[in-house]
Design a protein around this motif. Structure first.
Motif: not given
Length: 423
Positions: A180, A182-184, A187, A264, A388, A391-392, A394-395
């Motif tokens: 999370e 890393q995603v932030r 972002g 997103n 993206d 991010i995708d 990692k999500r």
């Protein structure tokens, strides 16, 4: 309403109301105005994380729903917007007051932390979902929740299961927290690229001038500033009744685009709702309409937007705004810049958070030439695509961990996995 699953020999079962007390301890209306406390509302609780934040306030400034007392060892379960699965264990006695939208469960014969895991399990959450009523804001009564039959291991096994889950879930939660973060970070990097492009352009060598607008700072000297209402038309989506909800296979069915259908900055299918009713042409969605969340109980969701791109008959829901302009491909990125965070104080409230068409229309935005607007939109589509994708990925990894977490809870509280076994 009997237990729907087999349980191990030696375990019992009972309706929830027999093993917990639904507490009704409220702050009285004659409470001192200066009494201070930590307030927890529905948005302060995240499924799988518990209480993530609270607001310090005094009784005189508290909303009318800030009334329920809790104490250490209680489990709070949201009875409104039940799809959020806002469930948490209360670890402290430090003047916590929770929203009247929570049910406060105090264990009679159950180990306190085990009760929270049981309520978090997919087994109980699914039962709550089945018994909830309402379309936009599903809710459940305490009397119905109390009728849910639950498996009850011996008390000593409840303690051992809790110990096992604390250890195993702790490892999963650490990995999830790292992902999370890393995603932030990605972002924030994405947002900085967008804001830089829509306020500074793509050429770093052009002369700049002060914009006079705090969130923009300096802008290229050839650019102007305008209000969004001068270059776009906005309107509210469709208000509909629960009787209008229909099957997607019904003749005349139209998909209602809601906040769940925006993820997103893109349109997605999620928790789809269909209606069959008279629909004005103004709220029927067209290709490249900008669809914006205008009202939501969660302030973070207000202003979330995407270009409409779904197939079939679709209509914007009542809590959405439709923005129409020949420049939507540029405006899409303006709405993902620092514009809305700058104006957020105007539409964040203590109740439902609202962004009206009038508020949006009066917001000041940077306005490059048509050619630059097209270049910026094209460039941002390209550079954000690779971000993206990361991010995708990692999500998706986060989703795997979340499913693993829920699976472990379910297996332990239903006896599919026993303490001392791995696999």
């Amino acid at each position: 309403m009997m237990l729907r699953i087999p349980i191990p020999e030696g375990w019992g079962e009972a309706p929830l109301k027999d093993v917990v007390t639904f507490c009704t301890d409220y702050l009285p209306e004659n409470t001192s105005p200066d009494f201070s406390f930590r307030y927890v509302d529905i948005g302060s609780v995240e499924h799988g994380k518990g209480i993530t934040r609270f607001q310090e306030m005094s009784f005189s400034e508290a909303p009318s729903r800030a009334r329920k007392r809790v104490r250490r060892g209680d489990t709070i379960v949201s009875t409104v917007r039940t799809y959020l699965k806002a469930i948490a264990h209360v670890d402290e006695d430090e003047n916590f007051i929770v929203s009247t939208g929570f049910s406060v469960l105090r264990p009679k014969t159950m180990y306190p932390r085990y009760l929270t895991y049981l309520m978090e399990s997919d087994f109980v959450c699914d039962e709550i979902d089945k018994l909830s009523w309402g379309v936009s804001y599903p809710a459940i009564s305490e009397s119905l929740m109390g009728c849910i039959h639950v498996p009850i291991p011996p008390f000593s096994e409840q303690k051992n299961i809790t110990k096992e889950l604390v250890e195993e879930l702790g490892t999963i939660d650490e990995a999830s927290d790292a992902l999370e973060q890393q995603v932030r970070a990605l972002g924030r990097y994405r947002s900085s690229l967008i804001n830089e492009a829509v306020t500074k352009g793509l050429n770093p060598n052009v002369p700049m001038k002060p914009s006079g607008v705090e969130w923009m700072g300096y802008i290229p000297s050839e650019w102007s500033i305008t209000k969004l209402k001068y270059i776009a038309r906005t309107c509210n989506g469709l208000d509909y009744d629960s009787e209008d909800v229909c099957s997607p296979d019904d003749a005349g069915a139209a998909l209602v685009v809601r906040s769940s259908n925006i993820s997103n900055g893109e349109m997605v299918h999620a928790d789809d709702v269909f209606v069959n009713t008279k629909i004005p042409d103004s709220v029927r969605l067209r290709k490249d309409d900008l669809v914006i969340v205008r009202a939501n109980g969660s302030p973070a969701l207000v202003g979330k937007s995407a270009l409409f791109s779904l197939d079939g008959s679709c209509v914007a829901g009542g809590f959405m705004l439709i923005c129409r302009s020949e420049d939507n491909r540029f405006l899409r990125w303006v709405l993902q810049s620092n514009l809305l965070p700058y104006y957020r104080g105007a539409f964040d409230t203590t109740t439902i958070n609202r962004l009206s068409a009038s508020m949006l229309g009066n917001m000041l935005i940077p306005w490059p030439s048509k050619g630059e607007r097209e270049q910026i939109a094209k460039n941002l589509s390209k550079v954000t695509e690779s971000i993206d994708a990361v991010i995708d990925t990692k999500r998706r990894q986060l989703d795997v961990l979340k499913r693993r977490r829920q699976s472990l809870i379910y297996e332990y509280v239903t006896g599919k996995r026993r303490v001392g076994t791995k696999g």
